[in-house]
Design a protein around this motif. Structure first.
Motif, PDB file in Angstrom:
ATOM      1  N   ARG A  74      69.918  -7.404  17.033  1.00  0.00           N
ATOM      2  CA  ARG A  74      70.510  -7.472  15.696  1.00  0.00           C
ATOM      3  C   ARG A  74      72.021  -7.247  15.761  1.00  0.00           C
ATOM      4  O   ARG A  74      72.786  -7.902  15.047  1.00  0.00           O
ATOM      5  CB  ARG A  74      69.858  -6.434  14.797  1.00  0.00           C
ATOM      6  N   ALA A  75      72.455  -6.284  16.588  1.00  0.00           N
ATOM      7  CA  ALA A  75      73.897  -6.048  16.741  1.00  0.00           C
ATOM      8  C   ALA A  75      74.597  -7.272  17.315  1.00  0.00           C
ATOM      9  O   ALA A  75      75.725  -7.604  16.927  1.00  0.00           O
ATOM     10  CB  ALA A  75      74.127  -4.831  17.633  1.00  0.00           C
ATOM     11  N   ARG A 115      65.333  -3.391  22.252  1.00  0.00           N
ATOM     12  CA  ARG A 115      65.667  -4.820  22.303  1.00  0.00           C
ATOM     13  C   ARG A 115      65.962  -5.348  20.891  1.00  0.00           C
ATOM     14  O   ARG A 115      66.891  -6.128  20.691  1.00  0.00           O
ATOM     15  CB  ARG A 115      64.507  -5.603  22.921  1.00  0.00           C
ATOM     16  N   THR A 116      65.191  -4.883  19.905  1.00  0.00           N
ATOM     17  CA  THR A 116      65.382  -5.350  18.529  1.00  0.00           C
ATOM     18  C   THR A 116      66.728  -4.886  17.980  1.00  0.00           C
ATOM     19  O   THR A 116      67.481  -5.672  17.385  1.00  0.00           O
ATOM     20  CB  THR A 116      64.241  -4.819  17.633  1.00  0.00           C
ATOM     21  N   VAL A 117      67.064  -3.608  18.178  1.00  0.00           N
ATOM     22  CA  VAL A 117      68.320  -3.060  17.654  1.00  0.00           C
ATOM     23  C   VAL A 117      69.521  -3.774  18.282  1.00  0.00           C
ATOM     24  O   VAL A 117      70.467  -4.172  17.588  1.00  0.00           O
ATOM     25  CB  VAL A 117      68.386  -1.541  17.917  1.00  0.00           C
ATOM     26  N   THR A 174      72.993   6.340  20.815  1.00  0.00           N
ATOM     27  CA  THR A 174      74.165   7.072  21.321  1.00  0.00           C
ATOM     28  C   THR A 174      75.092   6.155  22.085  1.00  0.00           C
ATOM     29  O   THR A 174      76.331   6.238  21.966  1.00  0.00           O
ATOM     30  CB  THR A 174      73.708   8.222  22.230  1.00  0.00           C
ATOM     31  N   ALA A 175      74.518   5.227  22.885  1.00  0.00           N
ATOM     32  CA  ALA A 175      75.347   4.285  23.642  1.00  0.00           C
ATOM     33  C   ALA A 175      76.130   3.370  22.699  1.00  0.00           C
ATOM     34  O   ALA A 175      77.296   3.048  22.954  1.00  0.00           O
ATOM     35  CB  ALA A 175      74.479   3.465  24.576  1.00  0.00           C
ATOM     36  N   LEU A 176      75.486   2.939  21.592  1.00  0.00           N
ATOM     37  CA  LEU A 176      76.192   2.124  20.603  1.00  0.00           C
ATOM     38  C   LEU A 176      77.333   2.907  19.959  1.00  0.00           C
ATOM     39  O   LEU A 176      78.421   2.368  19.730  1.00  0.00           O
ATOM     40  CB  LEU A 176      75.220   1.644  19.528  1.00  0.00           C
ATOM     41  N   ARG A 196      78.564  -9.475  26.759  1.00  0.00           N
ATOM     42  CA  ARG A 196      79.028  -8.496  27.742  1.00  0.00           C
ATOM     43  C   ARG A 196      78.899  -7.086  27.188  1.00  0.00           C
ATOM     44  O   ARG A 196      78.494  -6.155  27.890  1.00  0.00           O
ATOM     45  CB  ARG A 196      80.484  -8.782  28.126  1.00  0.00           C
ATOM     46  N   GLY A 197      79.240  -6.920  25.897  1.00  0.00           N
ATOM     47  CA  GLY A 197      79.120  -5.606  25.283  1.00  0.00           C
ATOM     48  C   GLY A 197      77.692  -5.114  25.248  1.00  0.00           C
ATOM     49  O   GLY A 197      77.413  -3.920  25.445  1.00  0.00           O
ATOM     50  N   LEU A 198      76.733  -6.026  25.008  1.00  0.00           N
ATOM     51  CA  LEU A 198      75.321  -5.652  25.007  1.00  0.00           C
ATOM     52  C   LEU A 198      74.908  -5.119  26.377  1.00  0.00           C
ATOM     53  O   LEU A 198      74.205  -4.102  26.484  1.00  0.00           O
ATOM     54  CB  LEU A 198      74.469  -6.853  24.608  1.00  0.00           C
ATOM     55  N   ASP A 199      75.327  -5.818  27.428  1.00  0.00           N
ATOM     56  CA  ASP A 199      74.988  -5.357  28.779  1.00  0.00           C
ATOM     57  C   ASP A 199      75.568  -3.983  29.056  1.00  0.00           C
ATOM     58  O   ASP A 199      74.917  -3.132  29.678  1.00  0.00           O
ATOM     59  CB  ASP A 199      75.505  -6.360  29.809  1.00  0.00           C
ATOM     60  N   ARG A 200      76.770  -3.747  28.569  1.00  0.00           N
ATOM     61  CA  ARG A 200      77.406  -2.448  28.825  1.00  0.00           C
ATOM     62  C   ARG A 200      76.736  -1.339  28.024  1.00  0.00           C
ATOM     63  O   ARG A 200      76.649  -0.193  28.491  1.00  0.00           O
ATOM     64  CB  ARG A 200      78.899  -2.537  28.550  1.00  0.00           C
TER      65      ARG A 200
END
Length: 509
Positions: free
Chosen positions: A463-464, A458-460, A501-503, A473-477
């Motif tokens: 911050r992004a 959640r923290t990483v 890895t997802a990022l 939307r990108g966070l959810d994906r």
């Protein structure tokens, strides 16, 4: 005065509506009218029905005939109502077995010689009739196999109107030509699934393809010509598991309406694959036609894969049409003839070159495009469209060293086994919800505190989000891809490794 009635079905999108067809004959000048909100094709049935009745050796009653299609508030479309109109008129004219004729549902288009011609959409039409409690269905012989796919349907296949009149106790002529039944034009042959073992190197892109298959995620592949982007994308369907029973019925229904179902092979059990040319028009992609639109490419790709090869070459208006179905999994088309709702939950795969000449990768020494040309080219894929794609991967040119270091490529069957195990974990976790894959799960469900998401993730991601590296939307994906990576690894929930890895797979969306 006499009255005859029977039943038929009209389709609005995937929904079939049972229609009562009444024919009323009275004294007066000979006339033939169809009322009850018919479209042009149904109105033209008057001439087809009259010619077919004469060709069957039955005398057309010289009276005033009115055919009513009830409920009158529902728009009736297509030529599939021809047979029901003819049976209702002949029943009003004195067809002996009125009870049986008035009990059955009649579907089919009539030729001027009285022959019955196949129609599209028989599968959802028969399903609607059975659901309404009317199990006895009469269809053209060419549609019989498709109609029999519906459980509980009592299907009668008929080649000629005269044959049906005789079965109802009337006298009619069945010409010898009726023995050579008209069949539906064969749909294009289905594409054979290819093997991932054909692709050498490109380990990162192969991994991204596996993750996309495991979670049902959208994928973008960017790289110069000849790096294997199209080969990789075309092998995605071979990694996907078979459709469930409900999915097979849903997909087969869409293809029945589109006229691409092959009923001799039963329901469609494999995910469909659609790869339109970049010159495809908006109606071809979304759906079109007079009156209510027919399914387009994106609906035919439902529960399967939609490949846009060289995506920047597509018209921007065509690409922007994808935004709603990518978000909602369905397509709602509003036309003057009414509203049609089609499912469109597909996996989008886009491939693209880095510039118009395709040589801007790496140092770009051989690229002849100006910086402005490169920017304009990539801007054809809008930010909102790219933001809806979960995984973005660069596919670099292959070198002799990378080929030497790459391992022996795995075949599709090995990768598909891992994908199937990950999908099974998702099904168990999402049991009791409307979703079956990670790509379908809404963000608020993923972000809720009881999902077991570690605080460091959640923290990483927060911050992004604050840096502007991710949209909401990108966070959810990224969360969805993290869960898929955990499913592939056999973990109960994602860790900071899966989130990282997802990022990375999110790339520069």
């Amino acid at each position: 005065m006499s009255l005859g009635r029977t039943w038929t079905v009209t389709l609005t999108g995937l929904e079939g509506r049972v229609i009562e067809v009444e024919a009323h004959m009275s004294q007066g000048l000979p006339a033939f009218a169809v009322v009850g909100l018919p479209d042009a094709a149904v109105n033209e049935a008057r001439e087809r029905v009259r010619a077919a009745v004469h060709s069957s050796g039955v005398t057309w009653p010289p009276r005033r005939t009115t055919v009513n299609l009830s409920p009158a508030s529902v728009r009736k479309t297509g030529t599939g109502l021809d047979l029901a109109v003819a049976v209702a008129v002949l029943t009003a004219a004195g067809l002996p077995d009125r009870e049986r004729a008035g009990r059955a549902v009649h579907l089919g288009e009539l030729g001027l010689d009285g022959s019955l011609r196949p129609i599209a959409g028989v599968l959802p039409a028969v399903a609607a009739a059975v659901a309404a409690g009317r199990c006895e269905v009469v269809v053209p012989e060419a549609n019989a196999e498709e109609a029999r796919l519906v459980p509980g349907a009592e299907v009668r296949a008929v080649r000629h109107l005269g044959e049906l009149v005789r079965s109802y106790g009337g006298e009619a002529h069945v010409p010898e030509a009726a023995s050579s039944v008209l069949t539906a034009p064969p749909p294009p042959p289905r594409r054979a699934e290819t093997d991932l073992a054909d692709v050498r190197g490109q380990d990162e892109a192969r991994f991204a393809l596996e993750v996309a298959a495991a979670g049902g995620h959208h994928l973008s592949l960017l790289g110069p010509p000849g790096t294997g982007k199209s080969m990789l994308a075309a092998r995605l369907p071979g990694l996907l598991p078979d459709l469930s029973e409900s999915e097979a019925v849903e997909v087969s229904t869409v293809h029945s309406i589109a006229g691409t179902l092959r009923p001799q092979h039963g329901l469609m059990r494999r995910p469909p694959f659609e790869s339109p040319h970049h010159t495809a028009t908006e109606p071809a992609i979304v759906g079109g036609g007079s009156g209510l639109p027919r399914p387009g490419v994106i609906s035919r790709a439902h529960r399967g894969v939609l490949l846009l090869d060289e995506a920047p070459e597509f018209k921007p208006t065509v690409l922007e049409c994808l935004r709603q179905p990518l978000e909602n999994g369905e397509l709602i088309l509003e036309r003057s003839g009414g509203q049609a709702r089609y499912p469109a939950r597909f996996q989008l795969v886009m491939t693209a070159n880095p510039c118009p000449c395709g040589l801007a990768a790496g140092k770009g020494d051989r690229c002849t495009c100006s910086p402005n040309e490169r920017r304009r080219y990539m801007r054809r894929l809008s930010g909102p469209l790219r933001d809806r794609v979960d995984i973005h991967v660069q596919v670099p040119p292959l070198t002799r060293a990378s080929l030497a270091l790459s391992e022996e490529p795995e075949p599709s069957v090995a990768v598909a086994a891992r994908v199937a195990r990950a999908r099974e974990r998702q099904r168990r976790r999402l049991a009791g919800t409307p979703w079956s894959t990670n790509a379908e799960v809404p963000g608020e469900w993923l972000r809720s505190s009881d999902r077991g998401l570690p605080n460091d993730i959640r923290t990483v991601l927060s911050r992004a989000l604050e840096r502007g590296a991710l949209s909401q939307r990108g966070l959810d994906r990224v969360l969805r891809v993290s869960w898929t990576l955990a499913d592939l690894a056999g973990k109960d929930h994602p860790t900071i490794d899966e989130a990282g890895t997802a990022l990375a797979l999110r790339g520069s969306a």
